[in-house]
Enzyme design. Structure first.
Site, short mmCIF file in Angstrom:
data_model
loop_
_atom_site.label_atom_id
_atom_site.label_comp_id
_atom_site.label_asym_id
_atom_site.label_seq_id
_atom_site.Cartn_x
_atom_site.Cartn_y
_atom_site.Cartn_z
N GLU A 123 0.84 -1.20 0.00
CA GLU A 123 0.00 0.00 0.00
C GLU A 123 0.87 1.25 0.00
OE1 GLU A 123 -2.16 0.48 3.66
OE2 GLU A 123 -3.53 1.94 2.78
N GLU A 147 3.82 9.76 6.61
CA GLU A 147 3.71 8.52 7.39
C GLU A 147 4.83 7.55 7.15
OE1 GLU A 147 0.22 5.98 7.82
OE2 GLU A 147 -1.02 7.78 7.83
N ASP A 162 -5.19 3.36 -1.23
CA ASP A 162 -5.98 3.99 -0.17
C ASP A 162 -6.27 5.42 -0.63
OD1 ASP A 162 -6.63 5.53 2.17
OD2 ASP A 162 -5.66 4.04 3.45
N HIS A 194 -4.52 8.26 1.34
CA HIS A 194 -3.09 8.48 1.04
C HIS A 194 -2.91 9.05 -0.36
CE1 HIS A 194 -1.62 6.76 4.74
NE2 HIS A 194 -2.37 5.70 4.58
N HIS A 220 -8.74 0.99 -0.12
CA HIS A 220 -9.17 1.56 1.17
C HIS A 220 -9.89 2.87 0.91
CE1 HIS A 220 -6.20 -0.60 4.09
NE2 HIS A 220 -7.29 -1.29 3.89
N GLU A 276 -11.43 2.47 5.76
CA GLU A 276 -10.38 2.52 6.79
C GLU A 276 -10.20 4.00 7.11
OE1 GLU A 276 -5.84 0.96 7.23
OE2 GLU A 276 -6.34 2.66 5.95
C1 LER Z 1 -2.90 1.34 6.53
O1 LER Z 1 -3.79 0.74 5.68
C2 LER Z 1 -2.86 2.80 6.39
O2 LER Z 1 -3.52 3.36 5.56
C3 LER Z 1 -1.99 3.56 7.27
O3 LER Z 1 -2.32 4.91 7.27
C4 LER Z 1 -1.88 3.01 8.64
O4 LER Z 1 -1.12 1.86 8.60
MN MN Z 2 -4.93 2.20 4.24
#
Ligand code: LER
Ligand code: MN
Length: 273
Positions: free
Chosen positions: A153, A159, A186, A189, A214, A249
């Protein structure tokens, strides 16, 4: 396309910041089913402590699937990451990776996510990327033998310092060179790192590697509470034939139940239109 919500399993002590739904496991399953989820993504840290067969029976009793096994709680709750400055902790993390894969197989979950569980390049210095590639090659081999796959991911650069965008994630899957490693996008992100809502999904799909998504708005709130164009994303996913999970998420705001309910209420009409 199917919808799932991330929840944490009982082996996870502290509350993971992106876990949804409140109450006992049964109460969570009841809410997810009642509110129209197709599945649940399980955030777990030490699955050998869980009775996987009983958990699977409970989830199936609510007609829910396990969309994925998430490793995202691992770094948060245990400090264990695949890249780690302490070689003993790195070994422990690798062993947990194999436990997560075995758990996925036991739960009938198609994938194990690799997000922050990978650790940071800065913690080990030179050779970090190649080391991670070697660990995940080993993981992918184990996963394939058990009928499971791994997804890397891209995480935003605040992060993590390794694999921040989709192009780099795809390059990494080539470096690993194993058919059981794909990618997870995601949307939260992606808002930091990508230049289009939809192109990363097209590229991942064209590479045959888009195996999980996500959901989170740009502020990590439920879809519809921020800037992300989920209608455009879902329309693109439909056009390119994505038939797997969109899994919420996101932050439990205004609370863990409302966030889950609101996500399903917002996404269901998009997915079914
Ligand atoms: C995990 O899926 C994620 O998006 C992160 O921000 C935290 O592990
Ligand atoms: Mn994620």
């Amino acid at each position: 396309m199917k919808l799932s919500l991330c929840i944490q399993t009982p082996d996870v002590g502290p509350t993971v910041p992106v876990a949804l739904l409140s109450g006992t496991l049964d109460e969570k399953l009841d809410k997810a089913a009642k509110w129209g989820a197709d599945g649940l993504e399980l955030i777990t840290i030490n699955p050998v402590e869980l009775d996987a067969a009983a958990l699977r029976r409970s989830i199936e009793a609510y007609n829910l699937e396990v969309s994925a096994i998430a490793s995202g709680g691992m770094a948060f709750a245990t400090g264990l990451t695949l890249l780690h400055s302490d070689p003993q902790k790195a070994e422990q993390a690798k062993s947990r990776m194999h436990d997560l894969i075995a758990f996925a197989a036991a739960m009938g979950a198609p994938i194990v996510t690799i997000g922050s569980f990978r650790g940071k390049a800065a913690s080990v210095g030179e050779g970090a990327r190649a080391r991670l590639a070697s660990i995940l090659r080993e993981g992918a081999q184990d996963a394939a033998a058990k009928g499971v796959r791994l997804v890397i991911e891209p995480l935003n650069h605040y992060e993590n310092d390794l694999i921040n965008n989709l192009n780099d994630a795809l390059a990494f899957t080539e470096e690993v060179g194993h058919a059981a490693l794909g990618v997870l996008i995601d949307t939260y992100h992606a808002t930091f790192e990508e230049s289009s809502w939809t192109e990363p999904f097209r590229r991942a799909m064209a590479a045959g590697k888009l195996w999980h998504v996500h959901l989170g708005d740009n502020n990590r709130l439920p879809p519809g509470r921020g800037l992300v164009d989920f209608a455009a994303i879902v329309a693109t996913l439909r056009e390119i034939g994505y038939d797997k999970y969109l899994s919420a998420e996101l932050l439990p705001k205004p609370d863990a139940d409302t966030a889950g309910l609101e996500t399903l209420a917002y996404m269901r009409p998009l997915v079914e239109s």
